[in-house]
Design a protein around this motif. Structure first.
Motif, PDB file in Angstrom:
ATOM      1  N   UNK A  67      24.833   7.326   8.431  1.00 22.13           N
ATOM      2  CA  UNK A  67      24.681   5.950   8.906  1.00 22.13           C
ATOM      3  C   UNK A  67      23.723   5.899  10.072  1.00 22.13           C
ATOM      4  N   UNK A  68      23.065   4.775  10.205  1.00 26.42           N
ATOM      5  CA  UNK A  68      22.179   4.585  11.342  1.00 26.42           C
ATOM      6  C   UNK A  68      20.866   3.944  10.991  1.00 26.42           C
ATOM      7  N   UNK A  69      20.338   4.204   9.799  1.00 25.13           N
ATOM      8  CA  UNK A  69      19.045   3.651   9.432  1.00 25.13           C
ATOM      9  C   UNK A  69      19.033   3.315   7.946  1.00 25.13           C
ATOM     10  N   UNK A  70      18.776   2.050   7.640  1.00 22.00           N
ATOM     11  CA  UNK A  70      18.702   1.604   6.254  1.00 22.00           C
ATOM     12  C   UNK A  70      17.466   0.734   6.078  1.00 22.00           C
ATOM     13  N   UNK A  71      16.960   0.735   4.853  1.00 30.43           N
ATOM     14  CA  UNK A  71      15.773  -0.042   4.525  1.00 30.43           C
ATOM     15  C   UNK A  71      16.079  -0.945   3.341  1.00 30.43           C
ATOM     16  N   UNK A  72      15.674  -2.196   3.446  1.00 29.26           N
ATOM     17  CA  UNK A  72      15.824  -3.146   2.346  1.00 29.26           C
ATOM     18  C   UNK A  72      14.452  -3.757   2.101  1.00 29.26           C
ATOM     19  N   UNK A  73      13.999  -3.657   0.852  1.00 29.44           N
ATOM     20  CA  UNK A  73      12.708  -4.241   0.463  1.00 29.44           C
ATOM     21  C   UNK A  73      12.978  -5.276  -0.620  1.00 29.44           C
ATOM     22  N   UNK A  74      12.500  -6.491  -0.396  1.00 26.76           N
ATOM     23  CA  UNK A  74      12.669  -7.586  -1.349  1.00 26.76           C
ATOM     24  C   UNK A  74      11.321  -7.874  -1.997  1.00 26.76           C
ATOM     25  N   UNK A 120      18.497  -1.817  10.665  1.00 24.99           N
ATOM     26  CA  UNK A 120      18.185  -2.279   9.314  1.00 24.99           C
ATOM     27  C   UNK A 120      16.742  -2.760   9.312  1.00 24.99           C
ATOM     28  N   UNK A 121      15.921  -2.124   8.508  1.00 27.87           N
ATOM     29  CA  UNK A 121      14.529  -2.519   8.360  1.00 27.87           C
ATOM     30  C   UNK A 121      14.421  -3.349   7.088  1.00 27.87           C
ATOM     31  N   UNK A 122      14.042  -4.610   7.230  1.00 25.94           N
ATOM     32  CA  UNK A 122      13.986  -5.536   6.104  1.00 25.94           C
ATOM     33  C   UNK A 122      12.531  -5.950   5.887  1.00 25.94           C
ATOM     34  N   UNK A 123      12.045  -5.732   4.672  1.00 22.21           N
ATOM     35  CA  UNK A 123      10.686  -6.139   4.323  1.00 22.21           C
ATOM     36  C   UNK A 123      10.741  -7.180   3.225  1.00 22.21           C
ATOM     37  N   UNK A 124      10.124  -8.326   3.493  1.00 28.07           N
ATOM     38  CA  UNK A 124       9.948  -9.357   2.482  1.00 28.07           C
ATOM     39  C   UNK A 124       8.533  -9.156   1.952  1.00 28.07           C
ATOM     40  N   UNK A 125       8.446  -8.704   0.710  1.00 27.03           N
ATOM     41  CA  UNK A 125       7.170  -8.285   0.125  1.00 27.03           C
ATOM     42  C   UNK A 125       6.701  -9.283  -0.920  1.00 27.03           C
ATOM     43  N   UNK A 126       5.523  -9.830  -0.747  1.00 24.44           N
ATOM     44  CA  UNK A 126       4.953 -10.765  -1.708  1.00 24.44           C
ATOM     45  C   UNK A 126       4.056 -10.015  -2.694  1.00 24.44           C
ATOM     46  N   UNK A 127       4.548  -8.899  -3.166  1.00 25.79           N
ATOM     47  CA  UNK A 127       3.806  -8.030  -4.079  1.00 25.79           C
ATOM     48  C   UNK A 127       4.840  -7.178  -4.815  1.00 25.79           C
ATOM     49  N   UNK A 128       4.370  -6.419  -5.781  1.00 30.01           N
ATOM     50  CA  UNK A 128       5.245  -5.518  -6.536  1.00 30.01           C
ATOM     51  C   UNK A 128       4.870  -4.095  -6.170  1.00 30.01           C
ATOM     52  N   UNK A 129       5.874  -3.301  -5.751  1.00 29.36           N
ATOM     53  CA  UNK A 129       5.585  -1.898  -5.466  1.00 29.36           C
ATOM     54  C   UNK A 129       6.244  -0.983  -6.485  1.00 29.36           C
ATOM     55  N   UNK A 189       0.866  -1.178   0.000  1.00 25.52           N
ATOM     56  CA  UNK A 189       0.000   0.000   0.000  1.00 25.52           C
ATOM     57  C   UNK A 189       0.900   1.224   0.000  1.00 25.52           C
ATOM     58  N   UNK A 190       0.382   2.338  -0.422  1.00 24.19           N
ATOM     59  CA  UNK A 190       1.177   3.566  -0.432  1.00 24.19           C
ATOM     60  C   UNK A 190       1.626   3.962   0.968  1.00 24.19           C
ATOM     61  N   UNK A 191       0.850   3.594   1.971  1.00 25.30           N
ATOM     62  CA  UNK A 191       1.183   3.957   3.351  1.00 25.30           C
ATOM     63  C   UNK A 191       2.299   3.077   3.930  1.00 25.30           C
ATOM     64  N   UNK A 192       2.658   2.007   3.245  1.00 24.54           N
ATOM     65  CA  UNK A 192       3.638   1.087   3.827  1.00 24.54           C
ATOM     66  C   UNK A 192       5.014   1.723   3.979  1.00 24.54           C
ATOM     67  N   UNK A 193       5.428   2.603   3.041  1.00 27.66           N
ATOM     68  CA  UNK A 193       6.696   3.310   3.200  1.00 27.66           C
ATOM     69  C   UNK A 193       6.720   4.066   4.527  1.00 27.66           C
ATOM     70  N   UNK A 194       5.623   4.725   4.838  1.00 25.86           N
ATOM     71  CA  UNK A 194       5.549   5.472   6.103  1.00 25.86           C
ATOM     72  C   UNK A 194       5.621   4.530   7.293  1.00 25.86           C
ATOM     73  N   UNK A 195       4.995   3.372   7.167  1.00 25.42           N
ATOM     74  CA  UNK A 195       4.993   2.404   8.262  1.00 25.42           C
ATOM     75  C   UNK A 195       6.400   1.873   8.538  1.00 25.42           C
ATOM     76  N   UNK A 196       7.164   1.535   7.486  1.00 21.48           N
ATOM     77  CA  UNK A 196       8.506   1.012   7.732  1.00 21.48           C
ATOM     78  C   UNK A 196       9.443   2.113   8.235  1.00 21.48           C
ATOM     79  N   UNK A 197       9.215   3.336   7.801  1.00 19.04           N
ATOM     80  CA  UNK A 197       9.992   4.465   8.313  1.00 19.04           C
ATOM     81  C   UNK A 197       9.706   4.650   9.805  1.00 19.04           C
ATOM     82  N   UNK A 198       8.439   4.591  10.170  1.00 14.74           N
ATOM     83  CA  UNK A 198       8.025   4.742  11.566  1.00 14.74           C
ATOM     84  C   UNK A 198       8.621   3.634  12.436  1.00 14.74           C
TER      85      UNK A 198
END
Length: 178
Positions: A143-150, A104-113, A72-81
């Motif tokens: 450094x300090x906060x990174x996001x990885x989306x698969x 490190x925030x890691x999201x395994x996504x079963x969808x295409x964003x 969802x479009x709101x998911x970026x905000x959720x992982x940032x939060x």
């Protein structure tokens, strides 16, 4: 899928292997300690978050791992939060900011964003906080906060490297729900 995901990653050896396979880390993870998945703020009436898996390694680096079925479009905000809360919750009153460890925030996504046609083969998205240098080049990394989306649906191993450990994990996660 969510139940299977949580069950598999409740085993530290499997989670450690997965994170080492997919994350762009300077040094591998050698050991993990699980942390509470509820990230409650220290300020009353502030919003809290509950994540699927949260742990730290031998160097204090924090890993927040989430399985998400739909984008969802709101998911970026959720992982940032959630990532920001993982940083904030490291400090108690009087603690030094220098004691903060990377998250490190890691999201395994079963969808295409990322629907951009130029990104059709890009299944791993790695976000860092960077300074924009002159002429649009990237400068220093904060450094300090990174996001990885698969993006699992986009994962189609082609090279020998992709067919090794990373591929085994991602194929397993992608095909579990089929």
């Amino acid at each position: 899928i969510d139940l299977v995901f949580k069950r598999i990653f409740s085993r530290a050896d499997l989670l450690l292997d997965f994170l080492n396979a997919v994350l762009p880390l300077d040094a591998p993870i050698e050991s993990l300690t699980y942390l509470p998945t509820e990230q409650a703020p220290q300020v009353p009436d502030m919003r809290f978050s509950i994540v699927d898996v949260k742990c730290c390694d031998q160097n204090g680096r924090v890993f927040v791992v989430e399985m998400q079925m739909l984008w969802t479009d709101a998911y970026f905000s959720r992982i940032l939060f959630s990532g920001a809360q993982a940083i904030v919750n490291q400090l108690s009153p009087g603690d030094s900011y220098q004691s903060l460890c990377p998250v490190y925030s890691v999201t395994v996504l079963n969808d295409v964003f990322e629907k951009d046609p130029d990104e059709q083969d890009c299944w791993l998205h790695h976000y860092k906080i960077t300074k924009l240098a002159k002429r649009g080049r990237h400068g220093k990394i904060l450094k300090g906060l990174q996001f990885v989306i698969l993006e699992l649906p986009k994962f189609n191993p082609k090279t020998k490297t992709e067919k090794k450990v990373t591929a085994l994990w991602l194929r397993f996660l992608r095909d579990t729900g089929r």
